[in-house]
Each structure stands twice: as structure tokens, then as C-alpha cells.
Scaffold this active site. Structure first.
Site, mmCIF file in Angstrom:
data_model
loop_
_atom_site.group_PDB
_atom_site.id
_atom_site.type_symbol
_atom_site.label_atom_id
_atom_site.label_comp_id
_atom_site.label_asym_id
_atom_site.label_seq_id
_atom_site.Cartn_x
_atom_site.Cartn_y
_atom_site.Cartn_z
ATOM 1 N N GLY A 140 37.705 -10.970 -21.395
ATOM 2 C CA GLY A 140 38.780 -10.942 -20.410
ATOM 3 C C GLY A 140 39.784 -9.824 -20.547
ATOM 4 N N PRO A 171 34.089 -9.494 -25.326
ATOM 5 C CA PRO A 171 34.521 -8.549 -24.298
ATOM 6 C C PRO A 171 33.330 -7.916 -23.579
ATOM 7 C CG PRO A 171 34.576 -7.511 -26.441
ATOM 8 C CD PRO A 171 34.089 -8.910 -26.677
ATOM 9 N N GLY A 172 33.507 -7.714 -22.291
ATOM 10 C CA GLY A 172 32.508 -6.965 -21.539
ATOM 11 C C GLY A 172 33.182 -5.712 -21.006
ATOM 12 N N ARG A 198 32.007 -4.062 -6.336
ATOM 13 C CA ARG A 198 33.373 -4.526 -6.628
ATOM 14 C C ARG A 198 34.374 -4.264 -5.498
ATOM 15 N NH1 ARG A 198 36.396 -3.518 -10.298
ATOM 16 N NH2 ARG A 198 36.830 -5.628 -10.979
ATOM 17 N N CYS A 219 24.636 -1.346 6.445
ATOM 18 C CA CYS A 219 25.066 -1.883 7.730
ATOM 19 C C CYS A 219 26.024 -3.049 7.550
ATOM 20 C CB CYS A 219 23.840 -2.329 8.521
ATOM 21 S SG CYS A 219 22.760 -0.950 8.814
ATOM 22 N N GLU A 220 27.190 -2.781 7.024
ATOM 23 C CA GLU A 220 28.240 -3.778 6.835
ATOM 24 C C GLU A 220 29.556 -3.022 6.895
ATOM 25 O OE1 GLU A 220 28.087 -7.128 5.727
ATOM 26 O OE2 GLU A 220 25.941 -7.270 5.289
ATOM 27 N N TYR A 238 30.223 -4.290 -14.651
ATOM 28 C CA TYR A 238 29.997 -4.973 -13.378
ATOM 29 C C TYR A 238 29.698 -3.973 -12.263
ATOM 30 C CZ TYR A 238 32.112 -8.478 -16.332
ATOM 31 O OH TYR A 238 32.392 -9.290 -17.405
HETATM 32 N N1 LLP Z 1 32.853 -14.574 -21.730
HETATM 33 C C1 LLP Z 1 32.699 -15.400 -20.666
HETATM 34 C C2 LLP Z 1 32.437 -16.814 -20.886
HETATM 35 C C3 LLP Z 1 32.774 -14.868 -19.367
HETATM 36 O O1 LLP Z 1 32.644 -15.686 -18.323
HETATM 37 C C4 LLP Z 1 33.008 -13.488 -19.177
HETATM 38 C C5 LLP Z 1 33.076 -12.917 -17.837
HETATM 39 C C6 LLP Z 1 33.168 -12.682 -20.316
HETATM 40 C C7 LLP Z 1 33.082 -13.261 -21.569
HETATM 41 C C8 LLP Z 1 33.427 -11.221 -20.216
HETATM 42 O O2 LLP Z 1 34.594 -10.947 -19.537
HETATM 43 P P1 LLP Z 1 35.235 -9.494 -19.550
HETATM 44 O O3 LLP Z 1 35.632 -9.190 -20.970
HETATM 45 O O4 LLP Z 1 34.227 -8.548 -19.041
HETATM 46 O O5 LLP Z 1 36.407 -9.621 -18.640
HETATM 47 N N2 LLP Z 1 32.218 -9.423 -11.769
HETATM 48 C C9 LLP Z 1 33.633 -9.494 -12.073
HETATM 49 C C10 LLP Z 1 33.882 -10.007 -13.476
HETATM 50 C C11 LLP Z 1 33.285 -11.374 -13.744
HETATM 51 C C12 LLP Z 1 33.505 -11.838 -15.139
HETATM 52 C C13 LLP Z 1 32.776 -13.107 -15.426
HETATM 53 N N3 LLP Z 1 32.886 -13.572 -16.769
HETATM 54 C C14 LLP Z 1 34.246 -8.110 -11.849
HETATM 55 O O6 LLP Z 1 33.541 -7.214 -11.428
HETATM 56 O O7 LLP Z 1 35.438 -7.940 -12.042
#
Ligand code: LLP
Length: 406
Positions: free
Chosen positions: A226, A261-262, A299, A331-332, A360
Site C-alpha cells: 500500500g 509492497p507492489g 489506470r 473504440c471507447e 499495474y
Molecule cells: N497486499 C495485498 C493483500 C493487496 O491487496 C495489495 C494490492 C498489495 C499487497 C500491494 O499493494 P501496493 O503495495 O501495490 O499498493 N490496480 C490498482 C491497485 C490495486 C491494488 C490491489 N491490492 C492500481 O492500479 O492502482
């Protein structure tokens, strides 16, 4: 490293995803060091960017993997991540996915409902293999982020309430097929405020203490992901302050911190390169039509998300900049990458760089309008290499059949 985007576009075509692996390394190390002095595991959230080379890169740095489907678990394994560093989360897992995860021997399955726990228990019994589990607690804290990526309120589908979590832990402790080793929360994504995280960590740490009092010994404190990043002008949370908030919440407890983290690791280490096809006007409105689209980077269309878009060509003698909408060929009407972007007159072939596309981006790409997904390139220590071929028409129709029969 200095990346020659022009040369990459020339060599591999556009639209093209480009990743800076050195930057990913730097992000990973900074976060890992913030937790120095604690037992910690960074489990990279594979959903952010699941290219095998990206996962393998983090794996070599010591990272584990946070996965939300068996596909992601198998990606992590294929990329060389050890099973004991893999977590399997998600609100709905099929029995077959649970079985495969147990056979892989992953660190833990993260449970998000009582019903799911009973399924995991049954599958574990059938396999004769105890399942290590954690429970995702929904601490009912408002993370103050976009509603689509907010997950820590009771109105969201994620996790279970504290009382339910307690009941589940007691059931798990008494079950020969479940071993409750972890606790988990994740209140949302793109968080830029620390206080909701601090509050959630405090609530969940209190739960760990009350579980210890009834004989349930939790070992892994999983704080989810997050961490927000800068897309435009956000002030992100300092990871050192983040680590401090987490460690102070669990003071006195013997826990390994897991962090998933992602976006923090990959968003600003990736770009989408796209070329201008042509310009047009509808009345007063100016459109710059490019070869990248919402199927490549969803996004903006899905969340109204802002991505900085930069024109890479030398445009000194082209005249004044005026606001333009950068749109793709799909086409959107929702197919746009930037709105009100001041651009000088563009020419066919000009190159635009879409920033902060490393998380993402490709993972949310689709084949909508029968467009092949973009190629992906990794740059590291001064050289760049292709890590995914551009999809062609054959790739797209490979699984379809029966169309010329009767
Ligand atoms: N752990 C869990 C349980 C999660 O659901 C997520 C993300 C993460 C870790 C990683 O979160 P991050 O560190 O990347 O914020 N598609 C959306 C983001 C969806 C995130 C879903 N869960 C976007 O493009 O902003």
C-alpha cells in the site's frame, strides 16, 4: 541508469514497456534497510508487475512473493522464489488452487472468511498435510485513498472482523489440519498518510496480544502493501517512518514482520513508450492519437489516474504548446492516457513517455480490440534486454477453435 528510450522504441517497436531494474533494486534495499534490526521479509506483491524477470530480480535480492491466485504462486515458483517465502491471499480461492498451494509447501495461506477456512481445512485433511494459515483482519480503518483501491473498511469485501478472526484462530488452533502462524491486514493501496497504517497496526497488534493470552502464538505480522508513490505531486510516506510505526506497534512481541509492497517497488521504475500516430481536432478540442491505449495502460480509464506524459522529441521550432488529450485507437471515449496536456504541434512518429507505469501497467493490460499486448524490456547495469515478446495475432487466437465447423 540513463535509458535511451528512442533507441529502444526503434529496436523493439511501440507501445513498449521499459523497466529500470537498478531503480527496483534501490527501492527494495531502502525498504529492507528501514526494517533493519527486526526480523523481516519483503514479499513482493506480484500483481503489480508479474513479468517473470521482475519477480526473479526481486527474488535474487532476497524477496518473497505475495500472490493472489495459483497462477501468481506458480509464477513466483517459476521465477525461483522459495516456497517458504510465498503467501497466498485473496477473497476467493478454488479448492484446486488451495490444494496446489499446499502441495507447493508455501509459507502460508491467507484466509479471508470462515467459509474459506473450512475449505482449506478439508483440502488439507484430504491431502494429509497441515496447512499453515494467516487470517486477514479488516481493522475498519479508513485509508483515505481512491475508493477502488481502499480495502480496510467493513464496507469492503476484504478480510474478517476482529471477533470473527478470534473465533477462526481458536478453531484453527484446535484443528489438526490448520496451523495458525500469521496475521495479516492491508487497508488499501497508494497510501500517502501514515496515521491509518499506524492505527491499523495498533489494532492488529492488540489482537496478537489477546490471542497469545489464549494460547495462539502468532509468528508472522503481515502488514500488507500500500505504500504510495509520486505520480504527480503526492507526498509519499517515508519508508523509515513507516517501518517505525509498524515496529512500535508490535514492541515486546516476538514477530517476523512481512511487508507486501507492489507499487512502491516498481511504479516509478517503469514507463510506457508510445508513438504519435496523428493529430485531429473536434471543434475546439485537440486530440493527439497515439499507438498505446487503455488496453496497454488501464489506470487512467479505470481510476481517472494521472500519469505524467512527456514528449521526447526536440520540438523547439514547432510553435506554441496548447492543451491536448492524448488518446489511444480503442473504440471507447474512456480510452485516454492524458488530459489537458500542454503539447507543441506533434508529428507522426513522435515519441511519448508515460511515467510511473511499472506497477499495474502491463499486468492490467488486455487484448481488447484484438490488440496484442506490448513487449517488455528490462534495463540493468547499462544494458537493456527484451523480457517479453510483443504479442502477435497468432498468440491471441491460439486457444480459440471450432469457428469453421458446421
Ligand atoms: N497486499 C495485498 C493483500 C493487496 O491487496 C495489495 C494490492 C498489495 C499487497 C500491494 O499493494 P501496493 O503495495 O501495490 O499498493 N490496480 C490498482 C491497485 C490495486 C491494488 C490491489 N491490492 C492500481 O492500479 O492502482
Amino acid at each position: 541508469m540513463q535509458i535511451d528510450f528512442e533507441a529502444l522504441a526503434e529496436k523493439y517497436g511501440t507501445p513498449l514497456y521499459v523497466y529500470d531494474f537498478d531503480k527496483m533494486t534501490e527501492n527494495y534495499r531502502r525498504l529492507k534497510e528501514a526494517f533493519a534490526g527486526e526480523k523481516s521479509l519483503i514479499a513482493y506483491a506480484v500483481k503489480a508487475n508479474s513479468n517473470l524477470s521482475v519477480i526473479a530480480h526481486f527474488g535474487r535480492l532476497g524477496s518473497g512473493a505475495d500472490c493472489v491466485s495459483i497462477g501468481e504462486v506458480l509464477r513466483a515458483r517459476t521465477a525461483g522464489i522459495e516456497p517458504y517465502k510465498i503467501i497466498f491471499s485473496g477473497v476467493g480461492k478454488r479448492d484446486e488452487e488451495i490444494r496446489q498451494a499446499l502441495e507447493e509447501g508455501i509459507l502460508m495461506i491467507n484466509l479471508e472468511s470462515e467459509a474459506e477456512m473450512l475449505h482449506v481445512e478439508k483440502v488439507a485433511e484430504r491431502l494429509g498435510k497441515e496447512a499453515r494459515i494467516s487470517i486477514r483482519v479488516n481493522p475498519n480503518v479508513d485509508p483515505k485513498t481512491h475508493p477502488y483501491i481502499s480495502t480496510g473498511l467493513h464496507e469492503n469485501k476484504f478480510g474478517v472482523e476482529i471477533d470473527m478472526a478470534k473465533r477462526m484462530y481458536i478453531h484453527a488452533k484446535n484443528s489438526p489440519w490448520l496451523d495458525p502462524v500469521g496475521i495479516h491486514f492491508h487497508i488499501g493501496s497508494q497510501l500517502t498518510e501514515l496515521s491509518p497504517i499506524r492505527e491499523a497496526a495498533g489494532i492488529v497488534a492488540d489482537l496478537v496480544r489477546s490471542l497469545a493470552a489464549i494460547g495462539v502464538e502468532i509468528r508472522f505480522f503481515d502488514v500488507g502493501g500500500g505504500l504510495g508513490v509520486v505520480y504527480r505531486d503526492e507526498t509519499p510516506i517515508e519508508v523509515e517512518a513507516y517501518a517505525e510505526a509498524v515496529t512500535s506497534a508490535i514492541r515486546g512481541l516476538d514477530l517476523t514482520i512481512i511487508c507486501e509492497p507492489g507499487r512502491y517497488l516498481t511504479a516509478n521504475a517503469g514507463w510506457l513508450l508510445t508513438r504519435v500516430l496523428y493529430e485531429k481536432r473536434n471543434g475546439a478540442k485537440r486530440f493527439v492519437i497515439v499507438d498505446g491505449a487503455m488496453n496497454d495502460l488501464l489506470r487512467p480509464s479505470l481510476y481517472g489516474a494521472y500519469h505524467r506524459v512527456e514528449l521526447l522529441n526536440d520540438t523547439e521550432n514547432r510553435g506554441e504548446s496548447t492543451p491536448a488529450e492524448v488518446v489511444g485507437p480503442i473504440c471507447e471515449s474512456g480510452d485516454w492516457l492524458a488530459k489537458d496536456l500542454p503539447l507543441p504541434p506533434t508529428e507522426s512518429g513522435d515519441l511519448l513517455l508515460v511515467h510511473s507505469a511499472g506497477a499495474y501497467g502491463f499486468t492490467m493490460a488486455s487484448n481488447y480490440n484484438t490488440r496484442g499486448r506490448a513487449a517488455e524490456v528490462a534495463c540493468e547495469s547499462g544494458t537493456c534486454r527484451l523480457i517479453r515478446d510483443r504479442e502477435n495475432f497468432e498468440d491471441q487466437i491460439r486457444l480459440e477453435k471450432g469457428h469453421l465447423e458446421a
